[in-house]
Scaffold this motif. Structure first.
Motif, mmCIF file in Angstrom:
data_model
loop_
_atom_site.group_PDB
_atom_site.id
_atom_site.type_symbol
_atom_site.label_atom_id
_atom_site.label_comp_id
_atom_site.label_asym_id
_atom_site.label_seq_id
_atom_site.Cartn_x
_atom_site.Cartn_y
_atom_site.Cartn_z
ATOM 1 N N GLU A 93 0.696 -1.285 0.029
ATOM 2 C CA GLU A 93 0.152 -0.095 -0.034
ATOM 3 C C GLU A 93 0.943 1.376 0.138
ATOM 4 O O GLU A 93 0.473 2.257 -0.690
ATOM 5 N N LYS B 165 1.786 1.894 -3.299
ATOM 6 C CA LYS B 165 0.696 2.524 -4.229
ATOM 7 C C LYS B 165 1.006 3.951 -3.996
ATOM 8 O O LYS B 165 0.694 4.908 -4.900
ATOM 9 N N ILE C 62 3.575 5.447 -5.818
ATOM 10 C CA ILE C 62 3.482 5.423 -7.427
ATOM 11 C C ILE C 62 2.384 6.761 -7.643
ATOM 12 O O ILE C 62 2.677 7.279 -8.564
ATOM 13 N N LEU C 63 1.480 6.944 -6.886
ATOM 14 C CA LEU C 63 0.585 7.949 -7.093
ATOM 15 C C LEU C 63 1.269 9.311 -7.014
ATOM 16 O O LEU C 63 1.127 10.454 -7.654
ATOM 17 N N ASP D 108 -5.523 5.605 -10.708
ATOM 18 C CA ASP D 108 -6.028 5.493 -9.559
ATOM 19 C C ASP D 108 -7.462 4.417 -9.660
ATOM 20 O O ASP D 108 -7.779 3.711 -9.344
ATOM 21 N N TRP E 250 -6.850 1.423 -11.555
ATOM 22 C CA TRP E 250 -5.586 0.380 -11.123
ATOM 23 C C TRP E 250 -5.523 0.246 -9.800
ATOM 24 O O TRP E 250 -5.778 -0.469 -9.005
ATOM 25 N N LEU E 251 -4.967 1.574 -9.239
ATOM 26 C CA LEU E 251 -4.578 1.408 -7.677
ATOM 27 C C LEU E 251 -5.659 1.542 -6.742
ATOM 28 O O LEU E 251 -5.635 0.967 -5.802
ATOM 29 N N SER F 278 -6.934 4.033 -4.587
ATOM 30 C CA SER F 278 -6.498 4.742 -3.250
ATOM 31 C C SER F 278 -7.733 4.601 -2.123
ATOM 32 O O SER F 278 -7.483 4.327 -1.201
#
Length: 277
Positions: A5, A8, A11-12, A34, A37-38, A40
């Motif tokens: 996490e 992530k 990456i963001l 986001d 894919w991710l 958040s």
């Protein structure tokens, strides 16, 4: 799981830093990366915490601009010149010119903020913004003066600042890109690409700080000990990558212009559409 996490969050922050000041739309990339894919809002356990996180990493990008343009901001505030020079204010970009450039989008943003938040932050609307913004960028490169009259921000007039500010209003549509709109507006009014980019970055600081500050004040309760590590990682990531991107972008923009970025945006729209729709 927490390591994944935190990755992530990194990456963001990287996506924010790499795209905030390039004319490719950071909002568009954040929504695409986001939402598709991710996600958040899942690893941060709340949509509200996720939105606050995005404000925090945007502040990392803003800090990078302040670092790169620190001497210019000192000058704008009248702290880097003698009193006689500051009182004359001749041959220098003035703080009032920056404010003139901010007024149109600032007014429209206040009037339509709720509508934009509720209706325009979807992948579909972002793709539309990316595509239409690309058209403006291509037009700017094709129809801008071959020999720009303005080669430094100190030559910008109030009329040019206002025109850039009016064109900046298009960027209220997510995906359009604020830097894409303002750089396009700048070159269409007679600035060279580097000057338009410099003015874009300078204008970004007060408008982004204002918007981020209001958002943070309304969401202060989400700064919990559980969320803090993600906020810190995202903020640092956005700052570092924005610092690298700004310096790189300013070094190449006069040579590559806007069309390559527009082509990238069009290709991105096509790829996302083919994969997800």
């Amino acid at each position: 799981m927490e390591i994944i996490e935190l990755l992530k969050a990194l990456i963001l922050g990287m996506v924010e830093g790499l795209t905030e000041f390039a004319p490719v739309s950071s909002t568009g990339h954040m929504v695409i990366v986001d939402d598709l894919w991710l996600k958040s809002k899942e690893f941060l356990a709340s949509e509200y915490v996720a939105n606050t996180f995005k404000v925090v990493i945007q502040l990392g990008s803003i800090l990078a601009v302040v670092v790169v343009f620190r001497n210019r901001f000192i000058d704008l505030l009248g702290l880097g010149r003698s009193k006689s020079e500051a009182s004359k204010g001749q041959g220098r970009l003035k703080l009032t010119q920056v404010i003139v450039g901010l007024i149109p989008a600032g007014i429209l943003g206040l009037l339509f903020d709720d509508y934009i938040d509720e209706n325009l932050f979807t992948t579909e609307t972002v793709l539309i913004g990316l595509l239409i913004g690309s058209v403006l960028m291509i037009i700017a490169d094709l129809f801008s003066p071959k020999e720009p009259r303005v080669t430094t921000v100190d030559q910008i007039t109030y009329r040019q600042a206002l025109t850039v500010g009016l064109i900046q209003c298009f960027s209220l549509w997510p995906g359009f890109s604020r830097s894409g709109a303002t750089i396009s507006g700048g070159v269409l009014t007679g600035m060279n690409h580097r000057t338009a980019a410099d003015f874009t970055f300078i204008m970004a600081v007060p408008i982004m700080m204002g918007a981020s500050g209001v958002s943070l004040l309304g969401n202060w309760q989400y700064f919990t000990m559980d969320a803090l590590p993600f906020f810190i990682v995202g903020f640092i990531s956005a700052f570092v990558f924005a610092l690298i991107t700004i310096k790189f972008f300013l070094n190449i923009i006069e040579r590559v212009k806007l069309i390559p970025f527009a082509i990238y945006r069009i290709v991105l729209v096509a790829v996302i559409y083919l994969i997800y729709f």
